[in-house]
Design an enzyme around this catalytic site. Sequence first.
Site, PDB file in Angstrom:
ATOM      1  N   SER A 136       0.916  -1.218   0.053  1.00 62.49           N
ATOM      2  CA  SER A 136       0.112   0.297   0.030  1.00 62.49           C
ATOM      3  C   SER A 136       0.813   1.441   0.116  1.00 62.49           C
ATOM      4  O   SER A 136       0.485   2.276   0.603  1.00 62.49           O
ATOM      5  CB  SER A 136      -0.978  -0.107   1.233  1.00 62.49           C
ATOM      6  OG  SER A 136      -1.773  -1.150   0.998  1.00 62.49           O
ATOM      7  N   HIS A 172      18.660  17.617  17.307  1.00 72.79           N
ATOM      8  CA  HIS A 172      18.162  16.476  17.841  1.00 72.79           C
ATOM      9  C   HIS A 172      17.515  15.838  16.444  1.00 72.79           C
ATOM     10  O   HIS A 172      17.065  16.455  15.393  1.00 72.79           O
ATOM     11  CB  HIS A 172      17.020  16.760  18.275  1.00 72.79           C
ATOM     12  CG  HIS A 172      15.823  15.755  18.560  1.00 72.79           C
ATOM     13  ND1 HIS A 172      16.051  14.477  19.565  1.00 72.79           N
ATOM     14  CD2 HIS A 172      14.500  15.418  17.737  1.00 72.79           C
ATOM     15  CE1 HIS A 172      15.067  13.866  19.322  1.00 72.79           C
ATOM     16  NE2 HIS A 172      14.246  13.909  18.397  1.00 72.79           N
ATOM     17  N   SER A 174      15.275  12.331  14.976  1.00 74.11           N
ATOM     18  CA  SER A 174      14.522  10.929  15.305  1.00 74.11           C
ATOM     19  C   SER A 174      13.695  10.679  14.269  1.00 74.11           C
ATOM     20  O   SER A 174      13.460  11.538  13.051  1.00 74.11           O
ATOM     21  CB  SER A 174      13.647  11.467  16.606  1.00 74.11           C
ATOM     22  OG  SER A 174      12.923  12.251  16.462  1.00 74.11           O
ATOM     23  N   SER A 182      12.050   2.450  16.747  1.00 72.31           N
ATOM     24  CA  SER A 182      12.454   3.949  17.347  1.00 72.31           C
ATOM     25  C   SER A 182      13.942   4.075  17.128  1.00 72.31           C
ATOM     26  O   SER A 182      14.521   3.272  17.559  1.00 72.31           O
ATOM     27  CB  SER A 182      11.967   4.214  18.992  1.00 72.31           C
ATOM     28  OG  SER A 182      12.392   5.128  19.239  1.00 72.31           O
ATOM     29  N   ASP A 215      18.084   4.600  22.202  1.00 70.68           N
ATOM     30  CA  ASP A 215      17.496   3.596  20.815  1.00 70.68           C
ATOM     31  C   ASP A 215      18.616   3.017  20.141  1.00 70.68           C
ATOM     32  O   ASP A 215      18.594   1.949  19.375  1.00 70.68           O
ATOM     33  CB  ASP A 215      16.518   4.621  19.913  1.00 70.68           C
ATOM     34  CG  ASP A 215      15.391   4.914  20.525  1.00 70.68           C
ATOM     35  OD1 ASP A 215      14.883   4.506  21.195  1.00 70.68           O
ATOM     36  OD2 ASP A 215      14.825   6.147  20.224  1.00 70.68           O
TER      37      ASP A 215
END
Length: 302
Positions: A136, A172, A174, A182, A215
């Site tokens: 998808s 930062h 992420s 994560s 992480d």
Amino acid sequence: MKLFCVKKIHFFLLFFSLSTQSQVKDLFSKPAELHTISERWELTPESSNGTFLITPYKSIYILPVDWYSSPNEQPYSGNGQPEYIAPPGTNYNNIETKFQLSFKTKILHNFIFGKGDLWVGYTQVSNWQIYNESLSRPFREINYEPEVIFNYPLNFNVLGFKMRMAGVAFNHESNGKGLPFSRSWNRIIFHLGFDRNNWSVYVRPWLRLRSQKDDNPDITQYIGRGDINIIYTNNKSIFTLTGSNNLNFNKNRGNTAVSWSYPIVGNLKGFLLVSHGFGETLIDYNNLQTTIGVGISLIGPL
């Protein structure tokens, strides 16, 4: 931790959305003039545009075709915790679409010794499995990178180059995902900017800030502890070489990327981007691969 990161991302998106339509128009109407470090970072009184005007930061591009050699179908983290063990792999395509958006704005002008400027920047890189109908057409990875940057203009010679600026940033980065996918890290990035004729050079060593819940504790062993960006302009072509390295001679790792852009019409440029190494995205920080992307750019490097 993840909710806090998402709130910060929303803050930056809201902050940039408050800019007026005329500011956005000005951003794209004069990008060709921003061809030196001094102009891009407003290091002289003549190049200064004041505060709270959105200006280019890193490249803005879209690669409709981006091929990569080793799809990371079952990513893993070096922290070894059970909650970071990914389920069996996803059947990703080797070809996807990649695009990058990057802006900055000055929030304080000449506030230290009558020269230093404070900026906030935001960069977003998206990897879209647009050709993968069986899944998808999902976004495989989106990396969010807000930062606060202090920049100070300089003007003296170093090995035949002119040092134009020095500074430091809190960075930062992420991917906004939950476990087990994560990935995030915080850095203090130092930077120096040099130029000479058609050459521009940025040197960026960084210090990684540890977090209580990590992480990816081994990320600097793969992505590196700094990078260097070399830009060369030849007539209408712009060539770049960006390299990062972990500075470990026993297990040497890093990433190398080269790009070429050439005007097509107006401010639109053809764009070729090739990379090899680790850390093409955060989820791929410990995955070795080669990528080749072809597309267009609106704003070039500097």
